[in-house]
Design a protein around this motif. Structure first.
Motif, PDB file in Angstrom:
ATOM      1  N   TYR A 179      -5.028 -29.994 -24.477  1.00 49.18           N
ATOM      2  CA  TYR A 179      -6.458 -30.138 -24.751  1.00 49.18           C
ATOM      3  C   TYR A 179      -7.227 -30.359 -23.444  1.00 49.18           C
ATOM      4  O   TYR A 179      -8.263 -29.714 -23.193  1.00 49.18           O
ATOM      5  N   ALA A 180      -6.731 -31.263 -22.586  1.00 52.19           N
ATOM      6  CA  ALA A 180      -7.408 -31.549 -21.317  1.00 52.19           C
ATOM      7  C   ALA A 180      -7.449 -30.319 -20.416  1.00 52.19           C
ATOM      8  O   ALA A 180      -8.416 -30.111 -19.673  1.00 52.19           O
ATOM      9  N   ILE A 230      10.258 -28.103 -24.702  1.00 50.89           N
ATOM     10  CA  ILE A 230       8.806 -28.198 -24.704  1.00 50.89           C
ATOM     11  C   ILE A 230       8.206 -26.952 -24.074  1.00 50.89           C
ATOM     12  O   ILE A 230       7.165 -26.453 -24.506  1.00 50.89           O
ATOM     13  N   GLY A 231       8.894 -26.441 -23.040  1.00 46.82           N
ATOM     14  CA  GLY A 231       8.427 -25.211 -22.410  1.00 46.82           C
ATOM     15  C   GLY A 231       8.343 -24.061 -23.396  1.00 46.82           C
ATOM     16  O   GLY A 231       7.415 -23.238 -23.337  1.00 46.82           O
ATOM     17  N   GLU A 232       9.294 -24.011 -24.318  1.00 46.57           N
ATOM     18  CA  GLU A 232       9.275 -22.948 -25.325  1.00 46.57           C
ATOM     19  C   GLU A 232       8.024 -23.046 -26.195  1.00 46.57           C
ATOM     20  O   GLU A 232       7.395 -22.037 -26.517  1.00 46.57           O
ATOM     21  N   HIS A 233       7.673 -24.258 -26.553  1.00 41.60           N
ATOM     22  CA  HIS A 233       6.491 -24.433 -27.391  1.00 41.60           C
ATOM     23  C   HIS A 233       5.217 -24.095 -26.609  1.00 41.60           C
ATOM     24  O   HIS A 233       4.319 -23.428 -27.120  1.00 41.60           O
ATOM     25  N   VAL A 234       5.121 -24.573 -25.363  1.00 50.31           N
ATOM     26  CA  VAL A 234       3.945 -24.305 -24.540  1.00 50.31           C
ATOM     27  C   VAL A 234       3.788 -22.801 -24.312  1.00 50.31           C
ATOM     28  O   VAL A 234       2.680 -22.261 -24.322  1.00 50.31           O
ATOM     29  N   GLN A 235       4.910 -22.117 -24.152  1.00 51.55           N
ATOM     30  CA  GLN A 235       4.866 -20.663 -23.977  1.00 51.55           C
ATOM     31  C   GLN A 235       4.291 -19.984 -25.220  1.00 51.55           C
ATOM     32  O   GLN A 235       3.536 -19.014 -25.113  1.00 51.55           O
ATOM     33  N   ARG A 236       4.625 -20.503 -26.398  1.00 49.02           N
ATOM     34  CA  ARG A 236       4.072 -19.924 -27.625  1.00 49.02           C
ATOM     35  C   ARG A 236       2.555 -20.126 -27.694  1.00 49.02           C
ATOM     36  O   ARG A 236       1.828 -19.277 -28.196  1.00 49.02           O
ATOM     37  N   VAL A 237       2.082 -21.256 -27.172  1.00 49.76           N
ATOM     38  CA  VAL A 237       0.642 -21.530 -27.185  1.00 49.76           C
ATOM     39  C   VAL A 237      -0.091 -20.628 -26.195  1.00 49.76           C
ATOM     40  O   VAL A 237      -1.133 -20.052 -26.516  1.00 49.76           O
ATOM     41  N   ALA A 282       2.800 -14.215 -20.408  1.00 45.76           N
ATOM     42  CA  ALA A 282       2.222 -13.926 -19.096  1.00 45.76           C
ATOM     43  C   ALA A 282       1.538 -15.159 -18.506  1.00 45.76           C
ATOM     44  O   ALA A 282       1.745 -15.510 -17.330  1.00 45.76           O
ATOM     45  N   LEU A 283       0.728 -15.832 -19.311  1.00 42.00           N
ATOM     46  CA  LEU A 283       0.023 -17.011 -18.819  1.00 42.00           C
ATOM     47  C   LEU A 283       0.995 -18.164 -18.571  1.00 42.00           C
ATOM     48  O   LEU A 283       0.813 -18.944 -17.627  1.00 42.00           O
ATOM     49  N   PHE A 284       2.036 -18.272 -19.377  1.00 39.57           N
ATOM     50  CA  PHE A 284       3.033 -19.318 -19.162  1.00 39.57           C
ATOM     51  C   PHE A 284       3.744 -19.109 -17.829  1.00 39.57           C
ATOM     52  O   PHE A 284       4.004 -20.074 -17.093  1.00 39.57           O
ATOM     53  N   ALA A 285       4.052 -17.859 -17.505  1.00 43.93           N
ATOM     54  CA  ALA A 285       4.688 -17.552 -16.220  1.00 43.93           C
ATOM     55  C   ALA A 285       3.766 -17.943 -15.063  1.00 43.93           C
ATOM     56  O   ALA A 285       4.215 -18.499 -14.051  1.00 43.93           O
ATOM     57  N   ALA A 286       2.475 -17.664 -15.217  1.00 45.17           N
ATOM     58  CA  ALA A 286       1.507 -18.040 -14.181  1.00 45.17           C
ATOM     59  C   ALA A 286       1.415 -19.562 -14.058  1.00 45.17           C
ATOM     60  O   ALA A 286       1.315 -20.102 -12.947  1.00 45.17           O
ATOM     61  N   PHE A 287       1.484 -20.235 -15.192  1.00 40.95           N
ATOM     62  CA  PHE A 287       1.439 -21.699 -15.198  1.00 40.95           C
ATOM     63  C   PHE A 287       2.639 -22.282 -14.463  1.00 40.95           C
ATOM     64  O   PHE A 287       2.500 -23.190 -13.633  1.00 40.95           O
ATOM     65  N   MET A 288       3.831 -21.771 -14.734  1.00 40.39           N
ATOM     66  CA  MET A 288       5.030 -22.285 -14.090  1.00 40.39           C
ATOM     67  C   MET A 288       5.079 -21.939 -12.607  1.00 40.39           C
ATOM     68  O   MET A 288       5.682 -22.656 -11.808  1.00 40.39           O
ATOM     69  N   LEU A 316      -6.474 -23.717 -26.152  1.00 44.43           N
ATOM     70  CA  LEU A 316      -5.944 -24.994 -25.688  1.00 44.43           C
ATOM     71  C   LEU A 316      -6.607 -26.177 -26.402  1.00 44.43           C
ATOM     72  O   LEU A 316      -5.944 -27.151 -26.771  1.00 44.43           O
ATOM     73  N   LEU A 317      -7.912 -26.080 -26.601  1.00 47.29           N
ATOM     74  CA  LEU A 317      -8.642 -27.166 -27.251  1.00 47.29           C
ATOM     75  C   LEU A 317      -8.266 -27.334 -28.719  1.00 47.29           C
ATOM     76  O   LEU A 317      -8.316 -28.430 -29.266  1.00 47.29           O
ATOM     77  N   SER A 318      -7.879 -26.239 -29.337  1.00 43.89           N
ATOM     78  CA  SER A 318      -7.575 -26.293 -30.770  1.00 43.89           C
ATOM     79  C   SER A 318      -6.077 -26.303 -31.053  1.00 43.89           C
ATOM     80  O   SER A 318      -5.664 -26.183 -32.203  1.00 43.89           O
TER      81      SER A 318
END
Length: 341
Positions: free
Chosen positions: A260-261, A288-295, A299-305, A323-325
């Motif tokens: 959310y933040a 947890i990474g698996e869940h965050v990747q689903r959110v 592509a964006l998860f790879a950029a995040f990591m 992210l907010l929802s």
């Protein structure tokens, strides 16, 4: 007390009290009511700040002379007078002298240690950032001597994270780290997690229904966003220090709140601090990474990591809404414990 040479007189007395064999002078000074006079000087609004600072330094010399002297100062309502002086002062010398004196009074003075501790907690409500910094620094020193923490410390301490002054935030976060093993830990952790998703009058989660999708928007004031960023930073530092604290934070739903933040496009630092904290959890708990990747999507998860500290630049309006929802529930292993596989 109101003569123009008061400061000079105080310095002269200080010379006697600082000699290597000062017991006789100290005894005479105390018997003649010296402590009460010094405290009276601190109480008068007409006396110059420089003279009050000199009076504080004299009281410090008395306090450093032993437990009996500390108790005499405290039993003369000294803690209240010194705290009020610190609360009102606008001069650096007076602030530093008052902080040093309160710290000295807390050393080897078990009879009045709790009174000094609670007075420092009360001083955290002072509006002056410079006083707040001195109070927090002194409070850290006093807290380390105590076996437990008072529950009243949590709310004003978390409020210190709103400060726009980095020195105050630094002292507040360090005190939070000091409290991680105290009995206020649970309240402190839940409070930090809650700050990631403000629901005060100043910041509210608003839903705007459009024809295309449900839109989420964050509104609020700068201090609340600063507090959100500082809470994320404190959570990361706590998690990095202790794996057990990681698990406790996960049980409080920290992942959902960090996501959310990260969606707060109104405050870049909140996004950065939340991203860095989330990165630690993802690297520590791959599930947890698996869940965050689903959110986020792959592509964006790879950029995040790859660059968590720069991920905020990838957060456009659409991703911010996601992210907010987000509804990231607490992630548990089959046995009911946090998974670290």
């Amino acid at each position: 007390m109101f003569g123009k040479f008061l400061g000079l007189q105080l310095k002269a007395i200080g010379i006697f009290l600082s000699t290597s064999n000062h017991d006789q002078y100290l005894t005479e000074f105390l018997e003649d009511g010296g402590v009460l006079i010094l405290l009276d000087i601190l109480s008068h609004s007409l006396i110059k700040e420089a003279d009050k600072a000199e009076a504080l330094r004299l009281l410090l010399a008395v306090s450093n002379s032993g437990r009996d002297c500390k108790e005499l100062i405290c039993e003369s309502h000294g803690v209240r007078v010194i705290a009020e002086c610190l609360f009102m002062t606008k001069k650096a010398d007076t602030r530093q002298a008052a902080g040093a004196l309160l710290e000295s009074l807390s050393n080897g003075n078990p009879k009045h240690q709790d009174q000094i501790y609670k007075s420092l907690i009360a001083l955290m409500t002072c509006a002056s950032p410079k006083v707040q910094q001195v109070v927090l620094h002194t409070l850290r020193t006093v807290q380390l001597k105590l076996k437990s923490a008072d529950g009243s410390i949590v709310a004003p301490l978390l409020n210190m994270l709103r400060s726009l002054h980095l020195e105050v935030q630094h002292e507040a976060i360090n005190l939070i780290l000091d409290l991680k093993r105290q009995d206020v830990k649970a309240t402190l952790l839940s409070g930090l997690v809650a700050l990631l998703r403000p629901v005060t009058e100043e910041v509210q989660q608003q839903q705007q229904i459009t024809e295309e999708a449900e839109m989420m928007k964050v509104t609020g004031s700068l201090p609340v966003f600063v507090q959100q960023a500082a809470a994320a930073k404190a959570i990361r530092l706590l998690a990095e220090e202790d794996q057990e604290l990681c698990r406790e934070l996960l049980s409080l739903g920290v992942i959902q709140h960090l996501l959310y933040a990260m969606g707060n496009r109104e405050h870049t630092d909140a996004q950065i601090q939340a991203s860095l904290a989330l990165e630690h959890f993802v690297r520590s708990f791959p599930r947890i990474g698996e869940h965050v990747q689903r959110v986020m999507g792959s592509a964006l998860f790879a950029a995040f990591m790859n660059r968590a500290d720069a991920f905020h630049m990838k957060v456009d309006k659409r991703l911010a809404e996601t992210l907010l929802s987000n509804q990231a529930d607490t992630i548990k292993a089959p046995d009911g414990h946090m998974s670290d596989c």
